[in-house]
Scaffold this motif. Structure first.
Motif, mmCIF file in Angstrom:
data_model
loop_
_atom_site.group_PDB
_atom_site.id
_atom_site.type_symbol
_atom_site.label_atom_id
_atom_site.label_comp_id
_atom_site.label_asym_id
_atom_site.label_seq_id
_atom_site.Cartn_x
_atom_site.Cartn_y
_atom_site.Cartn_z
ATOM 1 N N LYS A 339 20.616 -26.713 -29.791
ATOM 2 C CA LYS A 339 20.249 -25.668 -30.755
ATOM 3 C C LYS A 339 18.805 -25.238 -30.560
ATOM 4 C CE LYS A 339 23.463 -26.396 -34.576
ATOM 5 N NZ LYS A 339 23.614 -26.699 -36.019
ATOM 6 N N LYS A 340 17.926 -26.206 -30.267
ATOM 7 C CA LYS A 340 16.517 -25.882 -30.043
ATOM 8 C C LYS A 340 16.377 -24.954 -28.845
ATOM 9 C CE LYS A 340 13.962 -28.898 -28.024
ATOM 10 N NZ LYS A 340 13.253 -30.133 -27.714
ATOM 11 N N HIS A 341 17.095 -25.257 -27.753
ATOM 12 C CA HIS A 341 17.032 -24.396 -26.574
ATOM 13 C C HIS A 341 17.622 -23.017 -26.873
ATOM 14 C CE1 HIS A 341 16.961 -28.264 -23.945
ATOM 15 N NE2 HIS A 341 15.753 -27.878 -24.288
ATOM 16 N N CYS A 342 18.686 -22.978 -27.663
ATOM 17 C CA CYS A 342 19.298 -21.701 -28.032
ATOM 18 C C CYS A 342 18.329 -20.848 -28.849
ATOM 19 C CB CYS A 342 20.575 -21.929 -28.823
ATOM 20 S SG CYS A 342 21.960 -22.531 -27.822
ATOM 21 N N ASN A 343 17.577 -21.499 -29.730
ATOM 22 C CA ASN A 343 16.603 -20.766 -30.554
ATOM 23 C C ASN A 343 15.496 -20.161 -29.695
ATOM 24 O OD1 ASN A 343 17.922 -21.228 -32.980
ATOM 25 N ND2 ASN A 343 16.821 -23.129 -33.390
ATOM 26 N N ILE A 344 15.086 -20.907 -28.661
ATOM 27 C CA ILE A 344 14.060 -20.386 -27.753
ATOM 28 C C ILE A 344 14.599 -19.165 -27.017
ATOM 29 C CG2 ILE A 344 12.700 -20.881 -25.678
ATOM 30 C CD1 ILE A 344 12.586 -23.803 -26.600
ATOM 31 N N MET A 345 15.835 -19.260 -26.514
ATOM 32 C CA MET A 345 16.428 -18.128 -25.807
ATOM 33 C C MET A 345 16.615 -16.925 -26.738
ATOM 34 S SD MET A 345 19.235 -19.743 -23.159
ATOM 35 C CE MET A 345 20.065 -20.792 -24.334
ATOM 36 N N LYS A 346 17.005 -17.211 -27.983
ATOM 37 C CA LYS A 346 17.202 -16.131 -28.948
ATOM 38 C C LYS A 346 15.897 -15.403 -29.226
ATOM 39 C CE LYS A 346 18.942 -15.209 -33.605
ATOM 40 N NZ LYS A 346 19.448 -15.809 -34.864
ATOM 41 N N ALA A 347 14.802 -16.169 -29.411
ATOM 42 C CA ALA A 347 13.497 -15.550 -29.669
ATOM 43 C C ALA A 347 13.050 -14.700 -28.476
ATOM 44 C CB ALA A 347 12.459 -16.628 -29.976
ATOM 45 N N SER A 348 13.303 -15.194 -27.260
ATOM 46 C CA SER A 348 12.918 -14.448 -26.059
ATOM 47 C C SER A 348 13.717 -13.150 -25.941
ATOM 48 C CB SER A 348 13.142 -15.305 -24.807
ATOM 49 O OG SER A 348 12.352 -16.462 -24.850
ATOM 50 N N ALA A 349 15.020 -13.222 -26.191
ATOM 51 C CA ALA A 349 15.865 -12.033 -26.107
ATOM 52 C C ALA A 349 15.476 -11.001 -27.163
ATOM 53 C CB ALA A 349 17.336 -12.419 -26.263
ATOM 54 N N GLU A 350 15.203 -11.465 -28.384
ATOM 55 C CA GLU A 350 14.796 -10.551 -29.455
ATOM 56 C C GLU A 350 13.459 -9.894 -29.133
ATOM 57 O OE1 GLU A 350 17.005 -12.583 -33.320
ATOM 58 O OE2 GLU A 350 14.942 -13.134 -32.836
ATOM 59 N N SER A 351 12.547 -10.655 -28.518
ATOM 60 C CA SER A 351 11.249 -10.102 -28.142
ATOM 61 C C SER A 351 11.413 -9.002 -27.102
ATOM 62 C CB SER A 351 10.348 -11.214 -27.590
ATOM 63 O OG SER A 351 9.139 -10.686 -27.108
ATOM 64 N N LEU A 352 12.278 -9.229 -26.112
ATOM 65 C CA LEU A 352 12.506 -8.221 -25.079
ATOM 66 C C LEU A 352 13.176 -6.981 -25.668
ATOM 67 C CD1 LEU A 352 12.336 -7.395 -22.144
ATOM 68 C CD2 LEU A 352 14.503 -8.539 -21.730
ATOM 69 N N LEU A 353 14.139 -7.169 -26.567
ATOM 70 C CA LEU A 353 14.790 -6.025 -27.199
ATOM 71 C C LEU A 353 13.788 -5.196 -27.996
ATOM 72 C CD1 LEU A 353 18.255 -7.284 -28.507
ATOM 73 C CD2 LEU A 353 17.817 -5.489 -26.853
ATOM 74 N N CYS A 354 12.844 -5.872 -28.637
ATOM 75 C CA CYS A 354 11.814 -5.165 -29.398
ATOM 76 C C CYS A 354 10.971 -4.294 -28.472
ATOM 77 C CB CYS A 354 10.931 -6.175 -30.141
ATOM 78 S SG CYS A 354 9.637 -5.417 -31.139
ATOM 79 N N MET A 355 10.595 -4.840 -27.298
ATOM 80 C CA MET A 355 9.814 -4.053 -26.344
ATOM 81 C C MET A 355 10.623 -2.864 -25.819
ATOM 82 S SD MET A 355 7.520 -6.714 -24.118
ATOM 83 C CE MET A 355 8.731 -7.990 -23.876
ATOM 84 N N ILE A 356 11.927 -3.074 -25.579
ATOM 85 C CA ILE A 356 12.782 -1.979 -25.122
ATOM 86 C C ILE A 356 12.801 -0.867 -26.156
ATOM 87 C CG2 ILE A 356 15.160 -1.328 -24.551
ATOM 88 C CD1 ILE A 356 15.535 -4.200 -23.504
ATOM 89 N N GLU A 357 12.958 -1.242 -27.424
ATOM 90 C CA GLU A 357 12.978 -0.251 -28.502
ATOM 91 C C GLU A 357 11.676 0.534 -28.544
ATOM 92 O OE1 GLU A 357 16.827 -0.867 -30.302
ATOM 93 O OE2 GLU A 357 15.303 0.669 -30.507
ATOM 94 N N GLU A 358 10.542 -0.151 -28.372
ATOM 95 C CA GLU A 358 9.251 0.535 -28.413
ATOM 96 C C GLU A 358 9.109 1.530 -27.266
ATOM 97 O OE1 GLU A 358 6.318 -2.576 -28.493
ATOM 98 O OE2 GLU A 358 6.177 -2.520 -30.672
ATOM 99 N N VAL A 359 9.523 1.122 -26.066
ATOM 100 C CA VAL A 359 9.438 2.030 -24.914
ATOM 101 C C VAL A 359 10.296 3.267 -25.142
ATOM 102 C CG1 VAL A 359 10.027 2.293 -22.475
ATOM 103 C CG2 VAL A 359 8.855 0.228 -23.236
#
Length: 534
Positions: A339-359
């Protein structure tokens, strides 16, 4: 580095343990070893290993002291640290994780467990590196208009990321009826000579077949050295290029050039990720080449829009799939560690999606496609939700977040909730990011005017962080700008948040600004007008 192996730093005062770990890991990784804290910190800062295995019980400096020093250093703070311990104590594990440890391995250790734990950390690092690389490629494409600079920078980034020997760009010369090498990147560690001016003949048969492949398949073709069809036709081995990926570059559906991604002969196969990167670079160059029948302004508008549209689909779709799978796993019977590793991956994916939205939002603003979606919403509730998130992040840096929300603000307002939340979140996130450990942040929002059902709000975020000089503030709200380019490397981000915030606030008949002094903190503020809700 060519054919680079990942590296591991072993920190243990017992040499037998180091010998055992070297025997387990030495075939697959470059190994560094230290038996005391001082030498370990110096070794980590000199070689920057990919992963550190750290024994908890050490003389003089114990494992907790060492990880604290590593996390306080700019050079080593992002290196994942795995504790190795014989302590069967939950408090010891909690302490290590709170200090930034990525994982724990209990003694006596099992070779398979060690290899899997390290592999997990390496895979996570590679995913984050790839996200960062794609972001930088997009940034480079959007802001660089000079063709030569764009070629050179893009080839440099791709070559270094892929750790290969060379990248060559061949362009078709009508007068010579052949493809000639016009641009190249050569790894400084290789002994390769320049190939500028090299010629490769492609007959009409192969050109026609490649063009037909593009028409019959939605995917951009990429050929590797083991593809006999392409190997026999292009005969790159005559140029002593035997281990390669070739990606054609098309203009208006016809091949006009191709890129050769070359590495020294290797037993390893080209990975899907490497082929995807090669295709991405070829797609960028295809767009750049098309500016030759088209005026610069027209090209820039269309090419950026088309490229961003493609990237929107290509990046958003897999990220949404990843987030969906991770959400399912949240309700699955999995271990706390998974679960800890999944949370790290989730945070990374959400961060990238946020940057995509901004671009994409910036692109829409530039081409007049940016739209607001107004509705009745609870402004105060929206702000409190954002403050909870900011407070959680501030606590990680032992910061104090104080706030005041004016009770005179109406319970419901009519406006674009999503855009307003983006601006507030940007200011709060920047305050947390640029304020040091144990710093202070103050948030305030209040009504400044109310007339004919229209409410003017002012939001202020004040911090005692690094601050800015007057010179650094000049381009702060410009696209892809930060107060200092080095801040991108140290604190992350691509400089879109404030630029997008300025445009959002201006569309809402408001204004945004900053007051700051270098070394003493900053006060960001904005005003906006919204109609009272029903």
């Amino acid at each position: 580095m060519l054919n680079r192996k990942n590296s591991i730093l072993l920190i243990d005062d017992e040499r037998d343990n180091i010998s055992s770990l070297k025997e387990i890991l030495g075939h697959d990784y470059v190994i560094y070893a230290s038996t005391n804290g001082k030498d370990a910190i110096e070794t980590a800062e000199e070689f920057i290993p990919d992963v550190i295995l750290l024994d908890v019980l050490m003389p003089e400096m114990d494992g907790y002291d060492i990880i604290t020093a590593l996390k306080n250093s700019f050079k080593t703070r992002d290196i994942p640290v795995i504790f190795i311990t014989g302590l069967d104590n939950i408090d010891a594990e909690i302490k290590g994780l709170s200090l930034g440890a990525a994982d724990y391995i209990s003694k006596p250790f099992h070779p398979a467990i060690i290899n899997l734990r390290i592999k997990n950390q390496i895979q996570l690092i590679e995913r984050l590196r790839q996200e960062s690389f794609i972001t930088n490629i997009i940034h480079n494409f959007l802001v660089k208009s000079n063709t030569g600079t764009l070629y050179n920078d893009t080839l440099l980034m791709a070559g270094e990321f892929m750790s290969i020997a060379s990248i060559l760009l061949y362009k078709f010369d009508k007068n010579d009826n052949s493809f000639i090498c016009h641009e190249e990147w050569i790894n400084a560690e290789s002994d390769l000579q320049t190939r500028i001016g090299d010629k490769i003949d492609l007959n009409e048969e192969i050109i026609s077949e490649i063009n037909n492949m593009l028409l019959s398949d939605e995917k951009h073709p990429a050929f590797i050295s083991s593809d006999l069809f392409f190997k026999d036709k292009i005969k790159l081995q005559r140029q002593h290029i035997q281990d390669y990926i070739v990606t054609p570059i098309f203009i208006k559906g016809k091949i006009n050039a191709f890129l050769v991604f070359f590495r020294n002969n290797s037993d390893e196969k080209w990975s899907k990720s490497e082929k995807d990167i090669a295709v991405l670079i070829a797609g960028i160059f295809s767009a750049v080449f098309e500016r030759d029948a088209i005026q610069h302004a027209e090209y820039l508008s269309r090419a950026k829009s088309e490229f961003l549209s493609r990237m929107n689909h290509e990046m958003r779709t897999p990220m949404n799939a990843i987030l969906g799978i991770l959400q399912i796993m949240d309700f699955s019977n999995i271990s706390d560690e998974t679960k800890k590793h999944c949370n790290i991956m989730k945070a990374s994916a959400e961060s990238l999606l946020c940057m995509i939205e901004e671009v994409l939002d910036i692109s829409d603003l530039e081409y007049g496609a940016f739209t607001q979606t107004d509705s009745v919403f609870d402004f105060k509730a929206a702000v409190w939700d954002l403050l909870k998130i900011a407070d959680k992040n501030a606590c990680k840096k032992h910061q104090l977040l104080d706030c005041r929300v004016d009770p005179a603000i109406p319970n419901s307002l009519y406006g674009d909730e999503k855009r307003i939340k983006h601006v507030v979140n940007t200011l709060l996130a920047n305050a947390v990011k640029f304020t040091p450990e144990s710093g202070e942040i103050f948030f305030d929002t209040h009504v400044t005017n109310e007339d004919n059902g229209m409410v003017t709000l002012k939001v202020e975020v004040t911090d005692n962080g690094i601050g800015m000089s007057r010179e650094q503030q000049i381009n702060l709200f410009s696209i892809f700008e930060q107060a200092d380019n080095s801040l991108c490397r140290e604190y992350g981000g691509i400089g879109l948040g404030l630029a997008l915030s300025k445009r959002i606030i201006e569309l809402m008949d408001g204004s945004i600004g900053v007051e700051s002094e270098l070394g003493k903190g900053s006060r960001f503020w904005f005003t906006c007008k919204m109609r009272k809700g029903a």
